[in-house]
Design a protein around this motif. Structure first.
Motif, PDB file in Angstrom:
ATOM      1  N   THR A  16       0.785  -1.232   0.000  1.00 54.27           N
ATOM      2  CA  THR A  16       0.000   0.000   0.000  1.00 54.27           C
ATOM      3  C   THR A  16       0.827   1.297   0.000  1.00 54.27           C
ATOM      4  O   THR A  16       0.544   2.186  -0.794  1.00 54.27           O
ATOM      5  N   PRO A  17       1.858   1.428   0.855  1.00 53.17           N
ATOM      6  CA  PRO A  17       2.616   2.690   0.792  1.00 53.17           C
ATOM      7  C   PRO A  17       3.266   2.883  -0.583  1.00 53.17           C
ATOM      8  O   PRO A  17       3.353   4.005  -1.070  1.00 53.17           O
ATOM      9  N   THR A 151      -6.231  -1.780   7.069  1.00 56.00           N
ATOM     10  CA  THR A 151      -6.249  -0.428   7.608  1.00 56.00           C
ATOM     11  C   THR A 151      -6.977   0.465   6.603  1.00 56.00           C
ATOM     12  O   THR A 151      -7.066   0.126   5.425  1.00 56.00           O
ATOM     13  N   PHE A 153      -6.008   2.898   5.082  1.00 55.63           N
ATOM     14  CA  PHE A 153      -5.121   3.284   3.988  1.00 55.63           C
ATOM     15  C   PHE A 153      -5.338   2.420   2.743  1.00 55.63           C
ATOM     16  O   PHE A 153      -5.319   2.907   1.625  1.00 55.63           O
ATOM     17  N   TYR A 215       1.589   6.574   5.885  1.00 56.98           N
ATOM     18  CA  TYR A 215       1.448   5.131   6.112  1.00 56.98           C
ATOM     19  C   TYR A 215       2.710   4.558   6.749  1.00 56.98           C
ATOM     20  O   TYR A 215       2.650   3.774   7.697  1.00 56.98           O
ATOM     21  N   ILE A 219       1.670   3.010  10.194  1.00 57.63           N
ATOM     22  CA  ILE A 219       1.399   1.573  10.185  1.00 57.63           C
ATOM     23  C   ILE A 219       2.691   0.762  10.299  1.00 57.63           C
ATOM     24  O   ILE A 219       2.846  -0.060  11.199  1.00 57.63           O
TER      25      ILE A 219
END
Lengths: 317, 367
Positions: A16-17, A151, A153, A215, A219
């Protein structure tokens, strides 16, 4: 079975990031600006998001701050490359050095002035950024875990990617943007406001990168401040742009693959014994392969926007 | 075109036009002005942090020279930065965006380290030249690969060299983890230290890499300014079509120059491994290859200016570590300041190349 599900869930989270960084960079490259400053922009987003989250204890405000931080960093890039026509590579690299430095500097300063020598996000915000659980849906076996256990995100990232895909493919503005990236002079002649469009898209891209930065600290580092929190993810994001062949929607899948490459080491039996360095190298090696293959086959659709890297000076037409 | 514009908007209030060549003195004055503004902006930043800008700047400069050891450390910081900056200068002059000095430096170090780690029984006088040659070959080959793909398939060299940086970095991590791991060290993986024969000797208290760096400075300056090759590089950089029309073999020039560019970075890697760290390590390049791009650009690809800027950067790096201990500010201040300076200088280049004129009353532009 549960192992596989765990692996998929971890891969999606881990990608994700990178997805955010990639989407931001795609916004930059679509208007013809290769920005090597993703790492720096993400760092600035991270520190902005973290500091606001630390003070206000609000997840939404932290996200907004991360977005604004990234957008402001990109505004600086846009000012230098669009208006002042400075070299894009050099400006981007400077932004990386500056951004990472600034984030570390501010973080160190805050750390020195904190009460107990650590910086940790307060309880309320950590609760909000934890996995969303949707009553009913999250409890479905297998599917619940696969689809509804992330999450916020992750959902924001995928929605952003889909929206961007629609924007660049189906909307008039998006098509205008792509025209600028391919040939700004022609776009200008067609009456498209090149400068305005470039500024808007670059700032938008920076903001998206900034959320990716948030993020990393919220996270990956679980809301505890550390130096160099982005840790090279910005560069993997630049690689993923190539791997996704400049398509926001394919970037979703690409981020999943890259995330899987980052996670697979933890799921391999010890007996295979591949050095972790190989896993770290793989995203870059695969990207290189994609870069070479697309250039050998000369697929225009799947290559970098043609005007990328060169600045547009109106009077030079 | 005119019609479209008239409909949509009036002529812009401000207008950018290209300048005739600006006088050298004026341009220099403008750049120093930008530097001054950058220092002021940095000062405001320090002020916001609650410290005196003058105090921090003074500490920064004096910190780099406060003792013999500090001066030596400053010089030691300069060596790899100077070499890699010269390396990218060769490529940039040709408008070949070699972002890969970092990786080429690492590969130079890897090739050289092979001899440093496994043949340290060779006599010093043989081993050092062999390691230097290995560094040249390692860096050069790593520079050659993107050039081959660029000339053959038109593969984007910026992205290609960028990827190679990380491939080189993780190759080192792999070597450290597996085949070249020091068997005598318990616990986590690391490289063995080179034998004494494989270490560069010290001259005036600093590893003799500084002599190599100075020699390369002169060599690159002469090569670019006074040789046929150097001329060819600048023609290809100005316009590939012109070069081809003049009968130059552009492909050959690109390949040759990129080998040399990589080779100079390779030397940087060898010198760093053999002189400073005493072995291969993951942080052997530590971002120097990226900073080099900024240095080369700030120095406008002029070897003498590059030398001066390398010196300034090295002072900033060393000085910042003193600032850290004195003012309790992060060492990252050096990066922040470097960034601010470059932003201002990049901005000021615009005013050297262009000027802004205002639209006169009645919509006519002043010429």
């Amino acid at each position: 079975m549960s192992m596989i599900i765990k692996f998929i869930v971890a891969s999606i989270a881990s990608g994700t990031p990178i997805l955010f960084g990639t989407l931001g960079e795609i916004c930059h490259e679509k208007v013809g600006h290769l920005n090597l400053g993703v790492e720096g922009i993400m760092s600035i987003g991270a520190v902005a998001g973290f500091m606001v989250g630390y003070r206000t204890d609000s997840f939404v405000l932290a996200l907004i701050a991360a977005f604004i931080g990234g957008a402001l960093a990109s505004l600086l890039y846009a000012l230098l490359t669009v208006t002042f026509m400075a070299n894009q590579n050099v400006t981007g690299l400077t932004l990386t050095i500056f951004g990472v430095g600034l984030a570390n500097f501010i973080g160190y300063y805050a750390l020195q002035h904190s009460e107990n020598g650590t910086l940790k996000l307060p309880e309320n915000i950590t609760a909000q950024m934890r996995n969303v659980s949707i009553p009913g849906l999250s409890n479905i076996p297998v599917l619940g875990e696969l689809l509804f256990s992330y999450t916020p995100f992750v959902y924001i990232g995928i929605i952003t990617a889909l929206l961007l895909g629609y924007y660049y493919k189906r909307t008039k503005t998006g098509l205008n943007v792509r025209a600028i990236g391919e040939n700004p002079a022609a776009a200008d002649a067609a009456g498209i406001k090149v400068t305005k469009c470039k500024y808007l898209n670059i700032c938008l891209g920076g903001g998206i990168c900034g959320i990716g930065g948030a993020y990393t600290i919220m996270i990956i580092n679980k809301g505890v401040w550390i130096s160099d929190c982005v840790g090279g993810l910005g560069w993997i994001a630049v690689a993923l742009v190539i791997f996704a062949t400049w398509s926001p929607v394919k970037a979703i899948l690409g981020s999943f693959v890259f995330g899987a490459l980052r996670q697979i080491r933890y799921y391999m039996p010890n007996s295979i014994g591949i050095s972790t360095a190989i896993y770290d190298m793989l995203p870059y090696a695969i990207t290189l392969l994609v870069l070479v293959v697309t250039s050998v086959r000369m697929v225009r659709e799947k290559s970098q926007p043609a005007a990328c890297g060169t600045n547009y000076f109106r009077e030079d037409r | 075109m005119e019609n479209v514009k008239q409909k949509s908007s009036r002529e812009a209030l401000l207008h950018i036009i290209k300048r005739q060549e600006m006088g050298k003195r004026q341009a220099t004055a403008l750049r120093f002005g930008a530097l001054l503004l950058a220092l002021i902006a940095g000062g405001v930043f320090i002020l916001c942090m609650g410290h005196s800008p003058f105090g921090v700047y003074r500490t920064m400069v004096s910190g780099a020279f406060r003792s013999k050891m500090a001066v030596q450390a400053t010089v030691r910081n300069m060596i790899p930065l100077l070499l890699t900056s010269l390396s990218v200068t060769l490529a940039f002059k040709m408008r070949f965006w070699n972002i890969g000095a970092e990786g080429q430096m690492i590969m130079g170090a890897v090739f050289a380290s092979y001899f440093g780690l496994f043949h340290s029984d060779w006599p010093h006088a043989v081993l050092i030249p062999v390691m230097l040659l290995a560094g040249i070959v390692g860096g050069g080959l790593f520079g050659l690969i993107p050039a081959l793909f660029k000339t053959k398939f038109g593969t984007n060299e910026t992205l290609f060299t960028l990827m190679l940086n990380y491939i080189a970095l993780y190759l080192v991590v792999y070597l450290e983890d597996r085949p070249w791991r020091d068997p005598s060290s318990p616990g986590y993986a690391k490289f063995a230290i080179f034998g004494n024969n494989a270490k560069l000797s010290k001259v005036f208290g600093v590893q003799s890499g500084w002599i190599i760096a100075l020699v390369m400075l002169v060599a690159v300056a002469v090569y670019m300014k006074y040789t046929k090759h150097g001329y060819e590089i600048s023609v290809v950089g100005e316009s590939e079509a012109t070069a081809r029309y003049a009968g130059m073999n552009v492909k050959k020039i690109v390949l040759r120059t990129m080998f040399l560019s990589g080779a100079v970075s390779g030397i940087a890697g060898m010198v760093q491994a053999s002189g400073t760290t005493g072995t291969l390590s993951q942080g052997i390049a530590n971002g120097v290859g990226f900073t080099a791009i900024i240095v080369a650009w700030l120095g406008r690809l002029n070897p003498v200016s590059i030398f001066i800027i390398t010196f300034l950067f090295a002072v900033m790096e060393k000085g910042s570590s003193v600032v850290r201990s004195t003012f309790n500010l992060s060492e990252a201040f050096a990066s922040v300041l470097q960034g601010i300076i470059l932003f201002f200088v990049l901005g000021c280049e615009f005013f050297i190349r262009y000027r802004i004129v205002a639209r006169k009353r009645g919509g006519k532009t002043e010429q």
